[in-house]
Design a protein around this motif. Structure first.
Motif, PDB file in Angstrom:
ATOM      1  N   LEU A 128     -11.401   0.698 -13.981  1.00 26.02           N
ATOM      2  CA  LEU A 128     -10.339   0.183 -13.557  1.00 26.02           C
ATOM      3  C   LEU A 128      -9.759  -0.870 -14.747  1.00 26.02           C
ATOM      4  O   LEU A 128      -9.128  -1.940 -14.155  1.00 26.02           O
ATOM      5  CB  LEU A 128     -10.340  -0.421 -12.406  1.00 26.02           C
ATOM      6  N   GLY A 129     -10.123  -0.606 -15.840  1.00 27.43           N
ATOM      7  CA  GLY A 129      -9.863  -1.464 -16.952  1.00 27.43           C
ATOM      8  C   GLY A 129      -8.232  -1.590 -17.220  1.00 27.43           C
ATOM      9  O   GLY A 129      -7.806  -2.380 -18.243  1.00 27.43           O
ATOM     10  N   HIS A 130      -7.433  -0.837 -16.777  1.00 26.65           N
ATOM     11  CA  HIS A 130      -5.953  -0.647 -16.933  1.00 26.65           C
ATOM     12  C   HIS A 130      -5.304  -0.924 -15.639  1.00 26.65           C
ATOM     13  O   HIS A 130      -5.946  -1.000 -14.762  1.00 26.65           O
ATOM     14  CB  HIS A 130      -5.717   0.787 -17.821  1.00 26.65           C
ATOM     15  N   ASP A 131      -3.956  -0.666 -15.436  1.00 29.49           N
ATOM     16  CA  ASP A 131      -3.501  -0.781 -14.152  1.00 29.49           C
ATOM     17  C   ASP A 131      -3.920   0.132 -13.208  1.00 29.49           C
ATOM     18  O   ASP A 131      -4.205   1.449 -13.334  1.00 29.49           O
ATOM     19  CB  ASP A 131      -1.930  -0.462 -14.375  1.00 29.49           C
ATOM     20  N   PHE A 132      -4.235  -0.324 -11.992  1.00 34.44           N
ATOM     21  CA  PHE A 132      -4.601   0.667 -10.900  1.00 34.44           C
ATOM     22  C   PHE A 132      -4.121   0.267  -9.573  1.00 34.44           C
ATOM     23  O   PHE A 132      -3.395  -0.843  -9.292  1.00 34.44           O
ATOM     24  CB  PHE A 132      -6.146   0.633 -10.989  1.00 34.44           C
ATOM     25  N   CYS A 133      -4.571   1.142  -8.678  1.00 31.42           N
ATOM     26  CA  CYS A 133      -4.050   0.819  -7.124  1.00 31.42           C
ATOM     27  C   CYS A 133      -5.154   0.999  -6.183  1.00 31.42           C
ATOM     28  O   CYS A 133      -6.270   1.564  -6.564  1.00 31.42           O
ATOM     29  CB  CYS A 133      -2.867   1.902  -6.839  1.00 31.42           C
ATOM     30  N   ALA A 134      -5.139   0.622  -4.992  1.00 32.16           N
ATOM     31  CA  ALA A 134      -6.244   0.710  -3.980  1.00 32.16           C
ATOM     32  C   ALA A 134      -5.439   1.175  -2.824  1.00 32.16           C
ATOM     33  O   ALA A 134      -4.502   0.527  -2.377  1.00 32.16           O
ATOM     34  CB  ALA A 134      -6.764  -0.689  -3.695  1.00 32.16           C
ATOM     35  N   ILE A 135      -6.076   2.281  -2.207  1.00 29.92           N
ATOM     36  CA  ILE A 135      -5.396   2.716  -1.173  1.00 29.92           C
ATOM     37  C   ILE A 135      -6.421   3.059   0.044  1.00 29.92           C
ATOM     38  O   ILE A 135      -7.664   3.873  -0.388  1.00 29.92           O
ATOM     39  CB  ILE A 135      -4.777   4.300  -1.487  1.00 29.92           C
ATOM     40  N   ASN A 136      -6.089   2.847   1.075  1.00 31.77           N
ATOM     41  CA  ASN A 136      -7.032   3.031   2.362  1.00 31.77           C
ATOM     42  C   ASN A 136      -6.638   4.213   2.879  1.00 31.77           C
ATOM     43  O   ASN A 136      -5.738   4.709   3.152  1.00 31.77           O
ATOM     44  CB  ASN A 136      -6.878   2.088   3.374  1.00 31.77           C
ATOM     45  N   LEU A 137      -7.614   5.338   2.625  1.00 31.92           N
ATOM     46  CA  LEU A 137      -7.367   6.802   2.960  1.00 31.92           C
ATOM     47  C   LEU A 137      -7.368   6.931   4.627  1.00 31.92           C
ATOM     48  O   LEU A 137      -7.295   8.222   5.108  1.00 31.92           O
ATOM     49  CB  LEU A 137      -8.370   7.654   2.408  1.00 31.92           C
ATOM     50  N   SER A 138      -7.674   5.788   5.266  1.00 32.10           N
ATOM     51  CA  SER A 138      -7.748   6.035   6.940  1.00 32.10           C
ATOM     52  C   SER A 138      -6.457   6.141   7.397  1.00 32.10           C
ATOM     53  O   SER A 138      -5.527   5.335   7.080  1.00 32.10           O
ATOM     54  CB  SER A 138      -8.436   4.935   7.422  1.00 32.10           C
ATOM     55  N   ASP A 139      -6.218   7.226   8.267  1.00 34.39           N
ATOM     56  CA  ASP A 139      -4.839   7.131   8.992  1.00 34.39           C
ATOM     57  C   ASP A 139      -5.115   6.700  10.425  1.00 34.39           C
ATOM     58  O   ASP A 139      -4.229   7.031  11.297  1.00 34.39           O
ATOM     59  CB  ASP A 139      -4.215   8.520   8.789  1.00 34.39           C
ATOM     60  N   ASN A 140      -6.075   6.043  10.527  1.00 39.45           N
ATOM     61  CA  ASN A 140      -6.041   5.150  12.021  1.00 39.45           C
ATOM     62  C   ASN A 140      -4.912   4.340  12.286  1.00 39.45           C
ATOM     63  O   ASN A 140      -4.133   4.372  13.398  1.00 39.45           O
ATOM     64  CB  ASN A 140      -7.286   4.417  11.964  1.00 39.45           C
ATOM     65  N   LEU A 141      -4.389   3.608  11.227  1.00 40.56           N
ATOM     66  CA  LEU A 141      -3.207   2.860  11.223  1.00 40.56           C
ATOM     67  C   LEU A 141      -1.832   3.040  10.644  1.00 40.56           C
ATOM     68  O   LEU A 141      -1.073   2.319  10.578  1.00 40.56           O
ATOM     69  CB  LEU A 141      -3.889   1.311  10.988  1.00 40.56           C
ATOM     70  N   LYS A 142      -1.841   4.273   9.888  1.00 37.86           N
ATOM     71  CA  LYS A 142      -0.585   4.292   9.244  1.00 37.86           C
ATOM     72  C   LYS A 142      -0.500   6.018   9.376  1.00 37.86           C
ATOM     73  O   LYS A 142      -1.600   6.802   9.183  1.00 37.86           O
ATOM     74  CB  LYS A 142      -0.703   4.010   7.883  1.00 37.86           C
ATOM     75  N   PRO A 143       0.581   6.543   9.174  1.00 34.69           N
ATOM     76  CA  PRO A 143       0.703   7.994   8.944  1.00 34.69           C
ATOM     77  C   PRO A 143       0.087   8.625   7.662  1.00 34.69           C
ATOM     78  O   PRO A 143       0.354   8.193   6.741  1.00 34.69           O
ATOM     79  CB  PRO A 143       2.163   8.371   9.182  1.00 34.69           C
ATOM     80  N   TRP A 144      -0.364   9.925   7.958  1.00 37.63           N
ATOM     81  CA  TRP A 144      -0.844  10.369   6.685  1.00 37.63           C
ATOM     82  C   TRP A 144       0.170  11.019   5.887  1.00 37.63           C
ATOM     83  O   TRP A 144      -0.047  10.820   4.653  1.00 37.63           O
ATOM     84  CB  TRP A 144      -1.498  11.820   7.113  1.00 37.63           C
ATOM     85  N   ALA A 145       1.338  11.129   6.184  1.00 34.38           N
ATOM     86  CA  ALA A 145       2.436  11.373   5.289  1.00 34.38           C
ATOM     87  C   ALA A 145       2.630  10.185   4.329  1.00 34.38           C
ATOM     88  O   ALA A 145       2.998  10.484   3.061  1.00 34.38           O
ATOM     89  CB  ALA A 145       3.831  11.698   6.041  1.00 34.38           C
ATOM     90  N   LEU A 146       2.499   8.929   4.832  1.00 38.65           N
ATOM     91  CA  LEU A 146       2.528   7.890   3.713  1.00 38.65           C
ATOM     92  C   LEU A 146       1.131   7.895   2.663  1.00 38.65           C
ATOM     93  O   LEU A 146       1.824   7.377   1.591  1.00 38.65           O
ATOM     94  CB  LEU A 146       2.585   6.461   4.576  1.00 38.65           C
TER      95      LEU A 146
END
Lengths: 250, 250
Positions: A128-146
């Motif tokens: 992660l030594g350059h630009d990066f993102c963090a994503i929660n892959l759980s779809d408990n609280l958000k739609p999978w499409a997002l």
């Protein structure tokens, strides 16, 4: 009696990754609140009540902690990793916003911790030594499409990525779809790091090319890091070093 | 004599945010290498040589540290924050990859630290409580066009965002362009947090709506956090709480 509420990050597992600030808060607490395995990391002592609760009751747990602080107790809500990264801090503030007005005036502090993706990145090199993102892959609280939309845009932006909660028994197919989409969009064989239980005795780090990554390489104790198009591997005896250079070409 | 190289994160400033693991490595070191203000945070003692160097000589510094470790010294390269986030770990691995083959077999460990964005988020509430990205706004090592592309895609993905190195005297116009682009793409008045020198005596946290954010609110000691479209503000006496809920609607 003046109560307070601290939301503290215990780091990924090892006691050597708990900040002195968190250790000091735990030493002053009258009550510790959290998910069972995290509360189990706090040593019992006289004058300290441990309130361990099951997963998926974050809001109830947050309200209970706020009620106790409002009643004058010194309460620490424990999260693993960092409480602000897919953990208890947001749940506590949701409870504050929807709760009685006096909860807003409580002494509430968030104490950061070493989050899983940064502990995992450190063990692997510097993916992660350059630009990066963090994503929660759980779809408990958000739609999978997002989730799919974010994965596609993150790949297009050429971010390195960290995935929290990649896989559960309740929804085994999501992570497989995520890997398939990344293979399509990325179109290369960038490294994927599966880092399980980092800094604990069960630690396991595995580095595979994207085309060889399979869902069964992750469980709920795994954080998954995916390189950018520029991420490099330095081969050597034993586990390779994975890093993303600081520079991106014109 | 068996040398080693540790790349250690000192956290954002306060000693209460330095992990015990890092403190232990510093206690065993023979040499500490780093940028002047970070080396100044390490207490001198007999048997420890401090090698402080200027900014923008990261690769020279990394090679020097590797040479010393190869010669049997116990070397700690210090970064502020986390060494894997826009700091020295990637520079060391660049030096390893382009250096002599025996450097690959050195005992090299990265010890994570509390990175600025997570310390800042904790002070503000939980603005990174949902999916987020981290972007280095410096165009020293990458083209500005790539930064703009990432900003646009990150806004489209509705990530909360953390910006490192938002502004320098050498390139004052970049951050103004970034803010202008975000106003265009986001089309709302989400909160922006300017967090300067977090956890030090000079700490200053300021929360403003995106339309009121101006470049002069940041300097090189500031990390900037931008909410997603769902980020909320809880008003109260004093500094408001800024948090991003765990849920995203269908």
């Amino acid at each position: 009696m003046s109560g307070w509420l601290v939301i503290a990050g215990l780091g990924p597992g090892s006691e050597t990754l708990v900040t002195p600030e968190v250790t000091a808060a735990l030493a002053e607490a009258t009550d510790v609140v959290g998910y069972i395995p995290y509360v189990a990391r706090v040593a019992p002592r006289e004058g300290l009540t441990l309130h361990a609760s099951d997963n998926r009751v974050e809001l109830d747990r947050a309200r209970h902690a706020l009620q106790m602080a409002a009643a004058g107790r010194r309460v620490v809500v424990v999260s693993s990793g960092d409480p602000g990264v897919f953990a208890m801090a947001a749940a506590v503030f949701e409870a504050v916003e929807s709760g009685p007005a006096d909860w807003r005036e409580l002494d509430i502090r968030v104490l950061p911790g070493i989050t899983a993706m940064l502990a995992a990145a450190a063990r692997a090199g510097a993916p992660l030594g350059h630009d990066f993102c963090a994503i929660n892959l759980s779809d408990n609280l958000k739609p999978w499409a997002l989730i799919e939309k974010r994965l596609r845009l993150a790949a297009e932006a050429d971010f390195a990525m960290a995935f929290y909660n990649p896989r559960s028994k309740a929804r085994p197919e999501g992570f497989a779809r995520a890997l398939g989409m990344l293979r399509d969009v990325c179109g290369d064989d960038r490294p994927v790091i599966f880092a399980r239980a980092v800094s604990t005795p069960e630690q396991a780090i595995r580095v595979v090319p994207l085309t060889e990554a399979t869902p069964d390489m992750a469980d709920m104790r795994t954080v998954v890091l995916v390189g950018s198009s520029l991420t490099r591997i330095i081969a050597r005896n034993g586990v390779p070093i994975v890093y993303t250079p600081r520079s991106a070409p014109e």
